[in-house]
Design a protein around this motif. Structure first.
Motif, PDB file in Angstrom:
ATOM      1  N   ALA A 106       0.650  -1.328  -0.036  1.00 15.62           N
ATOM      2  CA  ALA A 106       0.141  -0.030  -0.075  1.00 15.62           C
ATOM      3  C   ALA A 106       0.840   1.226   0.023  1.00 15.62           C
ATOM      4  O   ALA A 106       0.384   2.179  -0.442  1.00 15.62           O
ATOM      5  CB  ALA A 106      -0.880  -0.054   1.365  1.00 15.62           C
ATOM      6  N   HIS A 107       1.974   1.081   0.467  1.00 17.15           N
ATOM      7  CA  HIS A 107       2.926   2.298   0.612  1.00 17.15           C
ATOM      8  C   HIS A 107       4.032   2.427  -0.140  1.00 17.15           C
ATOM      9  O   HIS A 107       4.851   3.309  -0.089  1.00 17.15           O
ATOM     10  CB  HIS A 107       3.202   2.319   2.032  1.00 17.15           C
ATOM     11  CG  HIS A 107       2.259   2.490   3.156  1.00 17.15           C
ATOM     12  ND1 HIS A 107       1.565   1.472   3.526  1.00 17.15           N
ATOM     13  CD2 HIS A 107       1.947   3.736   3.641  1.00 17.15           C
ATOM     14  CE1 HIS A 107       0.684   1.946   4.554  1.00 17.15           C
ATOM     15  NE2 HIS A 107       0.889   3.198   4.506  1.00 17.15           N
ATOM     16  N   CYS A 139       5.104   3.542   6.538  1.00 17.86           N
ATOM     17  CA  CYS A 139       4.415   2.305   6.060  1.00 17.86           C
ATOM     18  C   CYS A 139       3.313   1.976   7.190  1.00 17.86           C
ATOM     19  O   CYS A 139       2.490   0.947   6.806  1.00 17.86           O
ATOM     20  CB  CYS A 139       5.522   1.216   6.098  1.00 17.86           C
ATOM     21  SG  CYS A 139       6.607   1.341   4.669  1.00 17.86           S
ATOM     22  N   ALA A 145      -0.393   6.366   2.864  1.00 18.00           N
ATOM     23  CA  ALA A 145      -0.752   5.658   1.567  1.00 18.00           C
ATOM     24  C   ALA A 145      -1.281   6.368   0.818  1.00 18.00           C
ATOM     25  O   ALA A 145      -1.301   6.064  -0.586  1.00 18.00           O
ATOM     26  CB  ALA A 145      -1.706   4.210   1.779  1.00 18.00           C
TER      27      ALA A 145
END
Length: 429
Positions: A106-107, A139, A145
């Motif tokens: 996601a990051h 993270c 994100a």
């Protein structure tokens, strides 16, 4: 105690206003590949540019298995893999995850962190603690994100090198505290050193709230009033304000040995590394500090310590491999975008032209761009060479804005000798 606080945009050299979020973030990563004329492209974020030898091996394996076998350094100390099969994203992600290079799907595009490459090696304070903590905080933040792949954090050891790069959030070492800068603001905020990474994350999350209505990708894209409010909001949750203008120009590590051979540094011609060059760098790192530090100036620092004879021998081998090991190299300060044929938007093969124009090292760096987007251009003062439909326009840039009083008349196509002479003259200004 800090309280919770209530990329890329077109170059400022280009016409037009701020870039807004009128479409999805198309910035490439390792899970979202970018289609280029020479195949798909993946951009692997390497926070702080810090790679262990094993992770460097994994990147080389990925380039050989999925791409053209070469590794390209970016202006943020990241690595690009080119010539990829468009369907390889799953296999690439699996390889990089196993190597620890993809800790959060996601990051992965939000992990944009540059750091002073010589921090802790030449008497300056280390920033490695900040780096690992900030990366972990980014993270671990659901909000982070949503940061665009253009948003940038910088961790400066106090020398001003990465502070000059125009990051969105910058931490600057200052004794037992640190200074927090938001965008290009001349006002910074003093924060206890141990709370710096948390303050940086809170500032980034505050930016996301401020950007909701404006659609800005980066701090510099916010409307003036919104940006000023953001600085005030961050300051209210941080410490006392300090007036400290951002440095105009960064000074990269000079090629060669540093601080009685505590480290050696090389630059990479046009940021492009063959597999044999990368392997030699990795083998050198494994024999000494087991670490490579990729710089935002498309160079690599290899921490030691080295004995004097060891540093001399390592630099000799790297020089023989085609890397830049001394400041007087003709390639020092020469950069270029990928150009034609790798990029469909490019009007010229600027890498070949940059190579043909290489001469005695100039006072100013020079950057060759195949179109007006100027992807990867430097910051501060530099010579701007842009391919146009009529030839090449050469300008002297200060503070990322072209000075029309020093613009060299357009050089027409078909005259490489004149082009080289015009660039050399501009670099000597």
């Amino acid at each position: 105690m800090l309280a919770a606080m209530p990329d890329s945009a077109p170059s400022p050299l280009s016409a037009g206003g701020p870039a807004l979020r009128d479409s999805g973030d198309a910035c490439p990563g390792t899970l979202r590949l970018h289609r280029a004329d020479d195949g798909a492209l993946a951009r692997v974020r390497v926070p702080g540019g810090v790679l262990s030898a094993d992770r460097a091996d994994a990147l080389l394996a990925a380039a050989g298995r999925f791409g053209d076998g070469e590794l390209h350094l970016t202006s943020r100390g990241n690595v690009q893999l080119r010539g990829l099969d468009a369907e390889c994203a799953g296999g690439l992600a699996e390889l990089l995850t196993a190597a620890g290079l993809l800790p959060s799907a996601a990051h992965e595009r939000a992990r944009n962190i540059v750091a002073s490459p010589l921090a802790g090696l030449d008497g300056s304070p280390p920033v490695s603690g900040w780096l690992s903590e900030l990366d972990g905080l980014v993270c671990g933040s659901a909000a982070a994100a949503s940061l665009s792949g253009r948003f940038l954090f910088a961790l400066d050891d106090g020398r001003g090198d990465v502070d000059a790069l125009g990051a969105d959030v910058t931490l600057i070492a200052a004794g037992d505290s640190c200074l927090l800068r938001i965008g290009a603001s001349d006002e910074v905020f003093r924060v206890p050193s141990g709370e710096g990474p948390r303050a940086a994350l809170l500032a980034a999350e505050a930016f996301l709230r401020a950007a909701r209505d404006s659609g800005a990708w980066r701090v510099k894209d916010l409307p003036d009033g919104v940006r000023a409010d953001l600085v005030r909001t961050v300051g209210a949750g941080a410490g006392p304000a300090v007036h400290r203008p951002r440095p105009r120009t960064a000074t990269p590590p000079a090629p060669g040995a540093h601080a009685s051979t505590s480290a050696i540094s090389v630059d990479v011609p046009l940021g492009r590394l063959t597999s044999s060059q990368w392997r030699l760098l990795t083998e050198t790192a494994r024999r000494y500090g087991n670490e490579l530090r990729l710089t935002p100036w498309r160079g690599i620092v290899v921490p030691g310590p080295f004995a004097h004879d060891e540093a001399v021998e390592a630099l000799r081998a790297l020089d023989a491999a085609g890397l830049i090991t001394a400041p007087d190299s003709p390639w020092t300060g020469v950069g270029a975008c990928i150009g034609h044929p790798g990029c469909a938007k490019s009007l010229s093969d600027v890498r070949a032209e940059a190579g043909a124009a290489v001469g005695p090292a100039g006072r100013l760096p020079v950057y060759w761009s195949g179109c007006e987007r100027r992807c990867g251009h430097p910051h501060g003062e530099w010579i701007d060479v842009v391919a146009t439909p009529d030839g090449h326009r050469i300008s002297h840039v200060r503070g990322e804005r072209r000075d029309p009083r020093t613009t060299v008349p357009t050089v027409r196509n078909g005259d490489p000798a004149r082009l080289a002479a015009a660039v050399a003259e501009a670099r000597a200004l």
